[in-house]
Scaffold this active site. Sequence first.
Site, short mmCIF file in Angstrom:
data_model
loop_
_atom_site.label_atom_id
_atom_site.label_comp_id
_atom_site.label_asym_id
_atom_site.label_seq_id
_atom_site.Cartn_x
_atom_site.Cartn_y
_atom_site.Cartn_z
NE ARG A 70 -3.59 2.50 2.30
CZ ARG A 70 -4.16 3.08 3.34
NH1 ARG A 70 -4.08 2.51 4.53
NH2 ARG A 70 -4.83 4.20 3.20
CB VAL A 78 0.49 10.65 -5.46
CG1 VAL A 78 0.24 12.13 -5.28
CG2 VAL A 78 -0.52 9.84 -4.65
CB SER A 84 6.82 12.45 -2.70
OG SER A 84 5.86 11.70 -3.42
CB SER A 255 -3.94 -14.18 10.86
OG SER A 255 -4.25 -15.55 11.01
#
Length: 334
Positions: A70, A78, A84, A255
């Site tokens: 992620r 972006v 960044s 999990s």
Amino acid sequence: MRGVFFSLLVVVLSFCVANVEAAITLQPPVKLRWHYYERNTTCRDAEEYVRHQVTLFWNKDKTITAKLLRLLYSDCFVTGCDASILLDGPNSERTAPQNWGLGGFVIIDKIKEVLEQRCPGVVSCADILNLATRDAVHLAGAPSYPVFTGRKDGMTSKAASVDLPSPSISLTDALAYFKSRGLDDLDFVTLLGAHSMGKTHCRFVVDRLYDFNNTGKPDPNMEPAFAKELRKQCPRRTKKGQTDPLGFLNPDSGSNYKFTESFYKRALSYKSVLGVDQQLLFSNDTLQITQEFAASFEDLRRSFALSMNRMGNINVLTGNAGEIRKNCRTTNKK
């Protein structure tokens, strides 16, 4: 048609491994190099240092794979893969609402600390993030795909530039968003496979459970028994003082934090947690790819390797267009 495509994909990936320097099969043709640090710098063992630290973290905490995936996605989609997302500051990307709950920063900080001790000022934070994610994904069951290196770090980070789509984005808009980054429908379906592990907050799911499209009813594209199960985890409203609950993006993995094809099988059974994942069935192209991945884990592994490589090449900085930060949280000017 799908069979022909994936046969070609096998050839493409075999070529990547055998002759990666040519970079013919990888998008776009950027000024990155295969084993850049080993061949062009004094930090010859940079990738080994990264791999060792990732393994140490992963052995203690399997959640790092989902966190790094992620984190890399939030960085590359972006302003490009320029690290960044790692910069501190009140108006930085990492403080933007769309990036709430991001993790993995500690891992990158530790790797950077180790590399600065051994070969200061050589390895960029952008390369560390890409390499660490590759190694963590491999530990979770995905292939160890090629990562070209030689990226520089960006010197600005503005929350206003964060336009990551919400989990309830329409399929049409999601595909257009990926296309605007130079990726295609196959990349979109493939990279959603990152949701085969990790967790999400209930606030991204409650609309599907209680008030889908302001109808006052649950999403009709969610299997009823599964919706009932999710409602037990995610109440319509949290109680005063209660934090937003977390649930697994892929209950079949849970999990174990393993990269598997079960994410796609759940989509075909209308048991996806996020709306954007369930929409894979809403077009013939994305449906066919989903069916292919659900039926063949090997096809998924190969495609994931190529799409991760392509994502890692989005708007990279090289040469004088950037810097190599001494600390991943701040630019060198501070």
